[in-house]
Design an enzyme around this catalytic site. Structure first.
Site, PDB file in Angstrom:
ATOM      1  N   SER A 303      38.777  86.275  49.030  1.00  0.00           N
ATOM      2  CA  SER A 303      39.008  85.874  50.407  1.00  0.00           C
ATOM      3  C   SER A 303      39.484  84.437  50.540  1.00  0.00           C
ATOM      4  CB  SER A 303      37.742  86.135  51.216  1.00  0.00           C
ATOM      5  OG  SER A 303      38.043  86.303  52.565  1.00  0.00           O
ATOM      6  N   ASP A 314      52.154  79.494  45.836  1.00  0.00           N
ATOM      7  CA  ASP A 314      53.436  79.657  46.533  1.00  0.00           C
ATOM      8  C   ASP A 314      54.163  78.334  46.701  1.00  0.00           C
ATOM      9  OD1 ASP A 314      53.019  82.342  46.692  1.00  0.00           O
ATOM     10  OD2 ASP A 314      52.752  82.433  48.872  1.00  0.00           O
ATOM     11  N   LYS A 328      40.534  90.527  48.595  1.00  0.00           N
ATOM     12  CA  LYS A 328      40.094  90.711  49.979  1.00  0.00           C
ATOM     13  C   LYS A 328      41.018  89.908  50.883  1.00  0.00           C
ATOM     14  CE  LYS A 328      36.389  90.128  53.294  1.00  0.00           C
ATOM     15  NZ  LYS A 328      37.194  89.269  54.189  1.00  0.00           N
TER      16      LYS A 328
END
Length: 453
Positions: A303, A314, A328
């Site tokens: 999460s 990224d 998750k």
């Protein structure tokens, strides 16, 4: 429409949960189709009322009407996904206390699987971690009372209790479901979510065990301390250890990412309606001063941990080392119901990395996958199945992925992932590190099996 919402990204916890409060208003547009749907809904609500009246009037013993309603609500919510649930007034209060990072309990982050309570991860320096509770363990009984038939909240509540009182867990571990009895003493859990140290006199190692209200400040303090202790010309970079971190507060994960970047998107959340999309962008000010960053993840990183790992990956701001994360990718909103009615913990959105990736039931793949050497007695018991294995999880296409290894050696000298991070920051190339890892795996596979006499 005015909407003031705070979000969480984690599982249900025993002394490890995290939550924020939110209120949410929705407007229903009155169209003929909506009116027809509403009429059908009222028919089903009428059916529920009829069943409730029959149970209340004719059941063999007088039922607890409040429990009937609460269980009906919980049944509705748990049928949606593994992370939506109803919190009664006590549970709501406990959750808010947990968010502050101080509470009573055992220190275990849990979810539910096939009627049993499943350990997502034990929290550092708690009764659970000291007793050897592991990610992936299944809790079948609490003080010899079977958990099957209990809701997750009921099981969590039973594991809580007065400080310094004993509790026994019946745990099933690994593929063969080896039965283990674990006795612990309940304690006040004060989660210090950030721990740090200087590694080899030139690297700042920062361990984040979960994301609570103290995390962002804890990270900033750790970074400031490291920059004081390590001369700028010798400072090689940061190791951010998110292994077996179950997640927590969304806003804290955003601030953690913002400590290492000063522009661009960090994460977006997308609900059912397009106008509910929210994007969270970095603010100017890279606290790391551009120093290299390595992030450690594994099958227990879930999460909010995945938000941090995915954003830094990224932005090409960090190299990720370890194994695939839990997967998750949903965000829960805590919606107070007023008075003593408690709150809803409702999945309201999916989150996406800056590149638009949804990690739901897929996880984050590290840039350098490095497996730990697992002791023989733990082999086959060190993996997490991940979000994709949870019954009723939100689907995410046809390429869902299971979990991965979640073992971290207690002896840092044997911690291959940590050692690889240190070598990388000391200048060894990724290709060279991976080649050496391949040689070690090949060498281990050629060892003759040993026999006990």
């Amino acid at each position: 429409m005015i909407r003031k919402t705070a979000l969480i990204a984690t599982g249900i916890a025993i002394g490890a949960g995290s939550a924020t409060l939110g209120q949410q208003a929705r407007a229903l547009i009155g169209t003929p189709a909506a009116a027809a749907t509403t009429a059908d809904t009222y028919k089903f609500l009428s059916l529920f009322g009829d069943v409730f009246d029959k149970v209340r009037a004719d059941y063999v013993e007088k039922p607890d009407e409040q429990k009937l309603v609460e269980n009906a609500i919980n049944g509705m919510l748990t049928s949606l996904d593994p992370h939506s649930s109803y919190l009664d007034a006590k549970g709501f209060k406990d959750m808010r206390t947990q968010t502050e990072g101080k509470f009573g309990g055992l220190g275990i982050e849990v979810t539910q699987e096939d009627g049993l309570v499943k350990v997502v991860t034990p929290i550092d320096d708690t009764p659970a971690s000291r007793a050897g509770i592991m990610s992936g363990d299944l809790i079948g009984a609490i003080d010899d009372e079977n958990v099957q038939g209990m809701t997750l909240n009921q099981a969590v509540d039973k594991m809580r209790g007065q400080i310094n009182t004993p509790v026994k867990l019946t745990v099933y571990r690994g593929k063969d479901k080896d039965k283990i009895e674990v006795k612990m003493t309940r304690a006040e859990i004060h989660i210090k979510s950030v721990r740090s140290r200087t590694q080899d006199n030139d690297i700042a190692y920062v361990r984040i065990s979960q994301f609570n209200e103290e995390t962002a400040d804890g990270l900033r303090n750790a970074m400031a301390k490291a920059q004081q202790e390590i001369p700028a010309d010798k400072f090689k970079g940061y190791i951010i250890d998110l292994r077996n971190n179950p997640g927590g507060l969304l806003d804290q994960s955003i601030q953690v990412v913002n400590a290492f970047i000063d522009k661009g998107e960090i994460v977006s959340t997308r609900g059912r309606n397009a106008d509910e999309t929210q994007r969270y962008n970095a603010r100017p000010g890279d606290l790391s001063k551009g120093k290299p960053v390595v992030v450690l993840i594994n099958g227990g990183s879930a999460s909010a941990s995945e938000i941090v790992a995915g954003a830094l990956q990224d932005h090409k701001r960090a190299t990720l080392i370890g194994t695939r994360s839990f997967g998750k990718g949903s965000v829960q909103t805590i919606i107070p119901l007023g008075g003593a009615a408690g709150a809803l913990r409702l999945t309201t959105a999916r989150y996406y990395t800056p590149a638009g990736r949804s990690i739901q039931a897929k996880g984050i793949d590290p840039d350098m996958q490095i497996l730990q050497e697992v002791p023989d007695e733990l082999k086959g018991k060190d993996d997490t199945k991940g979000e994709a294995s949870l019954k009723g999880h939100l689907k995410n296409g046809d390429d869902e992925k299971t979990g991965s290894q979640a073992y971290v050696p207690p002896d840092e000298k044997k911690d291959k992932q940590l050692n690889a991070a240190i070598e990388l920051l000391h200048g060894k190339s990724r290709a060279q590190i991976m080649a050496e890892q391949t040689k070690e795996v090949a060498k281990d596979s050629t060892k003759a099996p040993t026999k006990a006499n």
